[in-house]
Scaffold this active site. Structure first.
Site, PDB file in Angstrom:
ATOM      1  N   GLY A  36      -2.842 -13.544  -5.141  1.00 59.63           N
ATOM      2  CA  GLY A  36      -3.655 -14.338  -4.227  1.00 59.63           C
ATOM      3  C   GLY A  36      -4.549 -13.435  -3.402  1.00 59.63           C
ATOM      4  O   GLY A  36      -4.180 -12.305  -3.082  1.00 59.63           O
ATOM      5  N   SER A  59       3.466 -12.793  -6.648  1.00 58.73           N
ATOM      6  CA  SER A  59       4.244 -11.645  -6.177  1.00 58.73           C
ATOM      7  C   SER A  59       3.623 -11.039  -4.931  1.00 58.73           C
ATOM      8  O   SER A  59       4.329 -10.575  -4.039  1.00 58.73           O
ATOM      9  CB  SER A  59       4.372 -10.593  -7.275  1.00 58.73           C
ATOM     10  OG  SER A  59       3.099 -10.104  -7.673  1.00 58.73           O
ATOM     11  N   GLU A  60       2.278 -11.022  -4.831  1.00 52.51           N
ATOM     12  CA  GLU A  60       1.601 -10.576  -3.622  1.00 52.51           C
ATOM     13  C   GLU A  60       0.331 -11.375  -3.383  1.00 52.51           C
ATOM     14  O   GLU A  60      -0.313 -11.837  -4.336  1.00 52.51           O
ATOM     15  CB  GLU A  60       1.218  -9.090  -3.687  1.00 52.51           C
ATOM     16  CG  GLU A  60       2.354  -8.118  -3.441  1.00 52.51           C
ATOM     17  CD  GLU A  60       3.137  -7.817  -4.688  1.00 52.51           C
ATOM     18  OE1 GLU A  60       4.281  -7.337  -4.583  1.00 52.51           O
ATOM     19  OE2 GLU A  60       2.610  -8.076  -5.787  1.00 52.51           O
ATOM     20  N   THR A  61      -0.019 -11.522  -2.114  1.00 49.83           N
ATOM     21  CA  THR A  61      -1.307 -12.067  -1.682  1.00 49.83           C
ATOM     22  C   THR A  61      -1.932 -11.055  -0.731  1.00 49.83           C
ATOM     23  O   THR A  61      -1.274 -10.568   0.183  1.00 49.83           O
ATOM     24  CB  THR A  61      -1.131 -13.422  -0.980  1.00 49.83           C
ATOM     25  OG1 THR A  61      -0.633 -14.385  -1.924  1.00 49.83           O
ATOM     26  CG2 THR A  61      -2.452 -13.928  -0.418  1.00 49.83           C
ATOM     27  N   HIS A  88      -2.365  -4.470  -8.119  1.00 47.54           N
ATOM     28  CA  HIS A  88      -3.046  -5.539  -8.847  1.00 47.54           C
ATOM     29  C   HIS A  88      -3.688  -6.541  -7.888  1.00 47.54           C
ATOM     30  O   HIS A  88      -4.724  -7.133  -8.206  1.00 47.54           O
ATOM     31  CB  HIS A  88      -2.099  -6.222  -9.850  1.00 47.54           C
ATOM     32  CG  HIS A  88      -1.106  -7.163  -9.269  1.00 47.54           C
ATOM     33  ND1 HIS A  88       0.109  -6.762  -8.779  1.00 47.54           N
ATOM     34  CD2 HIS A  88      -1.142  -8.508  -9.114  1.00 47.54           C
ATOM     35  CE1 HIS A  88       0.784  -7.809  -8.347  1.00 47.54           C
ATOM     36  NE2 HIS A  88       0.052  -8.892  -8.544  1.00 47.54           N
TER      37      HIS A  88
END
Length: 265
Positions: A36, A59-61, A88
């Site tokens: 995100g 998994s991450e924003t 990423h």
């Protein structure tokens, strides 16, 4: 007096600004690592960023806002906690900035480092390349290695001696295990809770299992230490199921990263 409805409306307004990106490490819409990206004039409060990352479920924003001059401030959140860096998500951020701001190199201020990400259009595709935070590595301790092998059902003979097990750092700590056999990589499986506890105890963000196809081309899968949400929180077809968030696949070619994935360290 706490305005529950007002807080919920504000959270929804912030969440609407999140771009769900799948550009990272792929030229195909069905591949890559999803992340995100939120871009705004000022960063939300930490609690709001955490709640938005939890709602997004990737998994991450990455959250980004202007700092001073051309520099931008970036914070990264998993669904459970803030993380120091996410590669990423930074690639996805580069693509998002290129989409909204045009081609360019964008300086970024992290909590513990200054880096940059470049984003540009290449025909109908968006590409990005990042400058990594400072890197370092050291041999994996015997105890950590033994625990990791046990987690994945591996034995020492499964490891590739050309790339010894190492604790590696590029904005966050990871354990690197190079395997001899691609079939072992494809069959990677582990108990999610046991993996979470191991990585939490060792202060690792991921355990990376890799196979060297050539001296410059690697196949990799990353086991994440933080648990994510059940699949019911994820729109299948638009995003990956929750299970795959704990297990990202990627092929890395050091010569072709800029052409294929846009990731330069």
């Amino acid at each position: 007096k706490f305005d529950r409805k007002g807080a919920a409306d504000a959270l929804r307004d912030v969440a609407k600004q999140v771009q769900r990106n799948r550009e990272a490490f792929t030229t195909r819409p069905e591949g890559g690592n999803p992340a995100g990206v939120w871009v705004g004039d000022a960063l939300p409060e930490a609690a709001t960023m955490q709640r938005v990352a939890r709602e997004v479920g990737f998994s991450e924003t990455a959250f980004v806002a202007p700092a001073t001059g051309a520099e931008r401030t970036v914070r990264y959140y998993s669904p459970e906690a803030e993380v120091t860096f996410c590669g990423h998500a930074t690639i996805a951020l580069g693509a998002a900035l290129a989409r909204s701001k045009g081609d360019g190199i964008f300086p970024l201020q992290l909590n513990q480092a200054r880096i940059s990400v470049q984003g540009w259009r290449d025909g109908d595709q968006l590409r990005a390349a990042l400058q990594s935070p400072p890197t370092r590595s050291e041999p994996a301790s015997p105890g950590l290695l033994a625990s990791a092998l046990d987690l994945f059902g591996l034995v020492p003979d499964d490891l590739d001696p050309r790339l010894p097990p190492a604790r590696i750092h590029a904005g966050a700590d990871h354990l690197l295990l190079a395997l001899r056999d691609p079939a072992k990589l494809s069959a990677m499986a582990y108990d999610l809770e046991a993996g979470r506890l191991l990585m939490e105890d060792a202060a690792l963000l991921t355990i990376a299992l890799v196979v060297a196809e050539t001296p410059r081309r690697f196949h990799a899968r990353n086991a994440f230490g933080r648990s994510f949400f059940p699949a019911k929180h994820v729109h299948l077809g638009e995003e990956r199921s929750a299970a795959t968030h704990d297990d990202h696949d990627a092929d890395h070619d050091a010569d072709d990263d800029a052409d294929r994935a846009g990731h330069r360290d």
